[in-house]
Design an enzyme around this catalytic site. Structure first.
Site, PDB file in Angstrom:
ATOM      1  N   ASP A   5      -1.839   9.979 -10.087  1.00 48.93           N
ATOM      2  CA  ASP A   5      -1.692   8.934 -11.106  1.00 48.93           C
ATOM      3  C   ASP A   5      -0.236   8.773 -11.511  1.00 48.93           C
ATOM      4  OD1 ASP A   5      -4.394   8.497 -11.063  1.00 48.93           O
ATOM      5  OD2 ASP A   5      -4.811   9.513 -12.960  1.00 48.93           O
TER       6      ASP A   5
ATOM      7  N   ASP B 251       0.845  -1.194   0.000  1.00 48.54           N
ATOM      8  CA  ASP B 251       0.000   0.000   0.000  1.00 48.54           C
ATOM      9  C   ASP B 251       0.881   1.246   0.000  1.00 48.54           C
ATOM     10  OD1 ASP B 251      -2.844   1.156   0.470  1.00 48.54           O
ATOM     11  OD2 ASP B 251      -1.637   2.147   1.998  1.00 48.54           O
TER      12      ASP B 251
ATOM     13  N   HIS C 208      -5.439  14.559  -8.692  1.00 49.13           N
ATOM     14  CA  HIS C 208      -5.434  13.155  -9.090  1.00 49.13           C
ATOM     15  C   HIS C 208      -4.477  12.873 -10.244  1.00 49.13           C
ATOM     16  CE1 HIS C 208      -8.608  11.604  -6.480  1.00 49.13           C
ATOM     17  NE2 HIS C 208      -9.162  12.788  -6.588  1.00 49.13           N
TER      18      HIS C 208
ATOM     19  N   GLU D 220      -4.541   2.407  -4.501  1.00 50.45           N
ATOM     20  CA  GLU D 220      -3.090   2.505  -4.326  1.00 50.45           C
ATOM     21  C   GLU D 220      -2.504   1.220  -3.759  1.00 50.45           C
ATOM     22  OE1 GLU D 220      -4.987   4.551  -0.683  1.00 50.45           O
ATOM     23  OE2 GLU D 220      -5.391   4.331  -2.825  1.00 50.45           O
TER      24      GLU D 220
ATOM     25  N   ASN E  37      -3.227  12.958  -3.260  1.00 50.40           N
ATOM     26  CA  ASN E  37      -4.275  13.354  -4.205  1.00 50.40           C
ATOM     27  C   ASN E  37      -4.929  14.669  -3.800  1.00 50.40           C
ATOM     28  OD1 ASN E  37      -4.233  11.379  -6.220  1.00 50.40           O
ATOM     29  ND2 ASN E  37      -5.489   9.966  -5.045  1.00 50.40           N
TER      30      ASN E  37
END
Length: 301
Positions: free
Chosen positions: A190, A173, A186, A216, A181
């Site tokens: 990404d 994770d 975002h 994630e 974010n």
């Protein structure tokens, strides 16, 4: 159940395009080397490749002998490649214009090299997607997705039944990813996930596999590897993930990961094994993140 990507006719078209794409990328790579030579020696009459295309022709589509099949042309992975191509062509033109009067700046060359590297990553993902079936590939990271993960885990467990050798799975994770974010947007998030995926791949052994589990989270499969042997592999992965900054031209961050791992025997239910790895991951996060927790016994966490 995921619908198969193609019938026999479409599979033939994919195979033909895959071969065509590989040749086009090789030709484009030669043109890129020609460009770099021209940038270094703008007044030289030497041609490093006498049969190469003009250095300004960096669009891989110029080397394709046929249009991509609709299955490819409409896919998000192909559109990502087109956007990467446009960015590369733009940087190349800027560097060539600068070289007309004087050598391009170090920053211009650096930007060009970054776009070349990014293009190669996207092209490799598309080629891998065609090979593995595009339905098995996560659109953002280029990693195999959960459909492929479930199939591969079942295959690995069948192998464990034949050989008696256990294997390890690990849940990974990205630490504190929601604030990333929220703070940077975002699109930036990404990009972080894409870079993180690249580092995970680079840290693993040839037979190991990494999958986008969701959001994630990632899952790593280490075939025929007991937990003790998996630990140093996962530690290298953890260190590599946060070893350097990642991001875009405006913002750079250090992104660490937490890992929970479990050894899986031939008769262990796969869903329970994933749940145990997830519980170990939770313990790693509760203990401060950027660490590994190993689930050594099949107990209720």
């Amino acid at each position: 159940m995921t619908k198969p990507i193609a019938d026999d006719l479409e599979s033939d078209a994919l195979q033909q395009f895959h071969a065509n794409l590989r040749l086009a990328l090789l030709m484009q790579h030669k043109a890129r080397l020609q460009l770099l030579f021209r940038l270094q020696f703008p007044t030289s009459e030497i041609e490093p490749f006498h049969d190469s295309e003009d250095a300004e022709e960096l669009d891989f589509r110029a080397f394709l002998s046929s249009r991509p099949p609709e299955l490819i042309a409409s896919h998000v992975a192909y559109h990502k490649l087109l956007r990467a191509q446009d960015r590369l062509s733009k940087r190349a033109q800027e560097a060539l214009r600068a070289a007309g009067d004087q050598a391009p700046s170090a920053e211009q060359v650096a930007q060009l090299l970054r776009e070349m590297h990014n293009f190669d990553l996207v092209a490799d993902r598309l080629a891998a997607g065609i090979t593995a079936s595009l339905t098995d590939v996560d659109e953002l990271t280029g990693l195999l997705n959960r459909v492929a993960m479930e199939r591969d885990l079942e295959r690995e467990q069948a192998q464990a039944r034949r050989t008696g050798r256990s294997f390890t799975i690990a849940m990974i994770d990205a630490d504190h990813f929601k604030p990333v974010n929220d703070t940077y947007g975002h699109a930036f998030g990404d990009r972080v996930l894409e870079t993180l995926a690249e580092r995970l791949i680079a840290s693993l052994r040839p037979r190991d596999a990494v999958y986008r589990y969701g959001g994630e989270e990632f899952l790593v499969l280490l075939p025929e590897t007991p937990l003790d042997a998996a630990a140093p592999v996962l530690e290298r992965l953890r260190v590599q993930a946060g070893s350097h900054e990642m991001g875009d031209a405006e913002h750079q961050i250090i992104q660490t990961v937490s890992i929970g791992a479990v050894e899986v025997a031939a008769d262990d239910p796969l869903e329970e094994a994933i749940g145990r790895a997830d519980s170990a991951l939770y313990r790693a996060k509760q203990a401060g993140r950027d660490r590994i927790e190993l689930a050594r016994a099949q107990t209720t966490d």
